[in-house]
Design a protein around this motif. Structure first.
Motif, PDB file in Angstrom:
ATOM      1  N   VAL A  50      -6.319  10.766  -9.249  1.00 40.07           N
ATOM      2  CA  VAL A  50      -7.290   9.278  -8.873  1.00 40.07           C
ATOM      3  C   VAL A  50      -7.106   8.347  -9.973  1.00 40.07           C
ATOM      4  N   THR A  51      -6.866   7.427  -9.967  1.00 40.37           N
ATOM      5  CA  THR A  51      -6.750   6.109 -10.879  1.00 40.37           C
ATOM      6  C   THR A  51      -8.000   5.448 -10.755  1.00 40.37           C
ATOM      7  N   PRO A  52      -8.447   3.796 -11.227  1.00 44.52           N
ATOM      8  CA  PRO A  52      -9.553   2.984 -11.077  1.00 44.52           C
ATOM      9  C   PRO A  52      -8.505   2.376  -9.805  1.00 44.52           C
ATOM     10  N   GLY A  53      -9.132   1.496  -8.781  1.00 45.77           N
ATOM     11  CA  GLY A  53      -8.205   0.869  -7.482  1.00 45.77           C
ATOM     12  C   GLY A  53      -7.523  -0.625  -8.489  1.00 45.77           C
ATOM     13  N   LEU A  54      -6.382  -0.141  -7.453  1.00 44.58           N
ATOM     14  CA  LEU A  54      -4.998  -1.052  -8.059  1.00 44.58           C
ATOM     15  C   LEU A  54      -5.830  -2.460  -7.999  1.00 44.58           C
ATOM     16  N   ILE A  55      -5.300  -3.289  -9.338  1.00 43.93           N
ATOM     17  CA  ILE A  55      -5.714  -4.940  -8.585  1.00 43.93           C
ATOM     18  C   ILE A  55      -3.870  -5.785  -8.759  1.00 43.93           C
ATOM     19  N   ASP A 375     -14.400   1.444  -6.603  1.00 46.94           N
ATOM     20  CA  ASP A 375     -13.233   1.205  -6.285  1.00 46.94           C
ATOM     21  C   ASP A 375     -12.022   2.281  -7.066  1.00 46.94           C
ATOM     22  N   LEU A 376     -11.732   3.039  -6.046  1.00 47.43           N
ATOM     23  CA  LEU A 376     -10.599   4.145  -6.517  1.00 47.43           C
ATOM     24  C   LEU A 376      -9.417   4.073  -6.010  1.00 47.43           C
ATOM     25  N   THR A 410       0.252   6.671  -1.209  1.00 42.92           N
ATOM     26  CA  THR A 410      -1.640   6.499  -1.055  1.00 42.92           C
ATOM     27  C   THR A 410      -2.612   7.469  -0.187  1.00 42.92           C
ATOM     28  N   TYR A 411      -2.971   8.059  -1.186  1.00 39.47           N
ATOM     29  CA  TYR A 411      -3.676   9.501   0.057  1.00 39.47           C
ATOM     30  C   TYR A 411      -4.909   8.298   0.413  1.00 39.47           C
ATOM     31  N   PHE A 412      -5.676   7.959  -0.774  1.00 44.46           N
ATOM     32  CA  PHE A 412      -6.514   7.575   0.170  1.00 44.46           C
ATOM     33  C   PHE A 412      -7.259   6.250  -1.326  1.00 44.46           C
ATOM     34  N   THR A 413      -8.453   5.123  -0.444  1.00 40.91           N
ATOM     35  CA  THR A 413      -8.426   4.034  -1.318  1.00 40.91           C
ATOM     36  C   THR A 413      -9.929   3.993  -1.122  1.00 40.91           C
ATOM     37  N   ILE A 414     -10.766   3.601  -1.814  1.00 39.93           N
ATOM     38  CA  ILE A 414     -12.206   3.436  -1.995  1.00 39.93           C
ATOM     39  C   ILE A 414     -12.561   2.197  -2.472  1.00 39.93           C
TER      40      ILE A 414
END
Length: 425
Positions: A50-55, A375-376, A410-414
């Motif tokens: 799990v990471t910060p949402g990518l930019i 944002d993950l 990608t497994y999920f994006t929040i």
């Protein structure tokens, strides 16, 4: 809304220690081991990353004007599919947002249709190709993120100087596609090296890029502006940027996944899926780009997601448009081909895609910490997948990476605590 992500692998210290992440009202409110909280929803990711949402500071959404290639809805769905929660949209659409009214129109479309956070660039000059500067203050007030003529280089030094001078006063960034048209010969379609001669295709010299960067960094020094260079591709460009940083000039730069992973030697035939601007250059250029990332000369990775229709990307490079898509495959390609072989660390890769662009462009996102926006992104590092047209959420499929096998899908994006993409089982 409150929910818990359990058993997440995080980058940084103690990467093997699984953590729980509590999300409450669009914010990260707790991070710890075996958090004991009562919530309605729990997502157990079972050791996935799990990471910060990518930019991504460089994407093309094509709307308005080119909706047959991509729309704000499909382009942001593609971004979510790739783990990106914030993207920055280039202004080479039709009409370009070079006035307050046009900027407001695009911002309205984004508000209605975007599935992730979208920051909108404004043009440096009217129509992107003129020498008439846009009204920076008015466009900033209308929501412009930064200023760029992406797709074309600003040809006149005086125009760039005046734009930089004003941008410095307005405390906003100038972002440049560097290309000196006077050094473009014979309608080049790929790098001027050994492979274009073997394929009998017209070449594009690295001088088109590097000479304009050399001009611009001196203009940036004179004006004090933050100057950001798009999709660096040549070793000479890396050298100029390195020297400029040593001189204290406020210059930053990005590199694309395709320039890191491919070179002209990977172009085995006249295949328009390998046509991009700047082009894939020599193996020495490719190696210099990675070296530049590792030593901090290049600051971040950005996709330059550039959709085109299947019809446009069929046949020869000659006559087809430049560009490939990249939002959905960036992380998995880079993880598989740079992290797994040990060329870079996982922590480095994540920072180039999150913290670095957030810091440079003063974004609140890009961090996985208490109080940060929820944002993950979550990635499956264990299971291999093959990149296919069927998996893509973009309206287009113009990429040479179809058929590549990757880890880190990608497994999920929040975004703001809401799931905007979830892998289908």
């Amino acid at each position: 809304m409150e929910f818990l992500i359990k058993n997440a692998r995080l980058t940084g210290d103690n990467e093997t220690l699984l953590k729980d992440i509590l999300i409450t009202n669009k914010k990260i409110t707790a991070i710890g081991t075996d958090l004991s909280v009562s919530v309605e929803d729990v997502i157990d990711v079972k050791g996935k990353l799990v990471t910060p949402g990518l930019i991504d500071v460089h994407v093309h959404l094509r709307e308005p004007g080119f909706e047959y290639k991509e729309t704000i809805e499909t382009g942001t769905a593609a971004a979510a599919r790739g783990g990106f929660t914030t993207i920055c949209a280039m202004p080479n659409v039709n009409p370009a947002p070079d006035s307050v009214e046009k900027m407001q129109n695009i911002k309205s479309l984004i508000s209605k249709n975007a599935k992730v956070k979208v920051k909108q660039y404004a043009p440096i000059t009217e129509l992107l190709t003129s020498d008439r500067l846009t009204d920076q203050k008015a466009l900033i007030n209308a929501g412009a993120f930064a200023f760029t003529n992406d797709g074309v280089g600003v040809q006149t030094a005086a125009t760039m100087y005046l734009a930089m001078k004003e941008a410095a006063q307005n405390n906003i960034s100038i972002v440049a596609h560097t290309e000196d048209d006077s050094l473009l010969f014979d309608n080049g379609v790929m790098h001027e090296g050994k492979r274009n001669k073997e394929l009998n295709l017209p070449g594009m010299s690295q001088l088109t890029e590097s000479t304009q960067i050399a001009r611009d960094v001196l203009l940036a020094e004179a004006t004090g502006v933050h100057y950001h260079i798009c999709h660096v591709s040549a070793k000479e460009s890396v050298r100029i940027i390195r020297d400029a940083k040593k001189a204290g000039i406020k210059v930053t730069a990005e590199v694309t996944p395709h320039h890191l992973l491919l070179s002209e030697e990977d172009i085995l035939s006249d295949n328009s899926l390998f046509k991009m601007n700047p082009p894939l250059r020599s193996r020495a250029d490719q190696e210099a780009l990675l070296e530049g990332l590792l030593d901090g000369t290049i600051d971040m990775i950005a996709t330059d997601h550039a959709p085109h229709s299947d019809e446009e990307k069929q046949g020869s490079m000659i006559g087809s448009p430049f560009g490939i898509i990249g939002s959905e495959t960036a992380f998995s390609l880079l993880y598989t081909n740079l992290v797994i072989p040990g060329k870079v660390t996982l922590d480095q890769l994540v920072k180039w895609l999150t913290l670095k662009p957030a810091e440079i462009f003063n974004m609140k996102t890009g961090r996985l910490e208490i109080g940060a926006p929820a944002d993950l992104a979550c990635f499956d590092l264990q299971n291999e997948k093959e990149i296919s047209k069927e998996m893509l959420h973009s309206k287009s499929s113009n990429t040479p990476f179809i058929g590549w096998k990757v880890y880190g899908d990608t497994y999920f994006t929040i975004v703001d605590g809401q799931v905007v993409y979830q892998e289908e089982n």
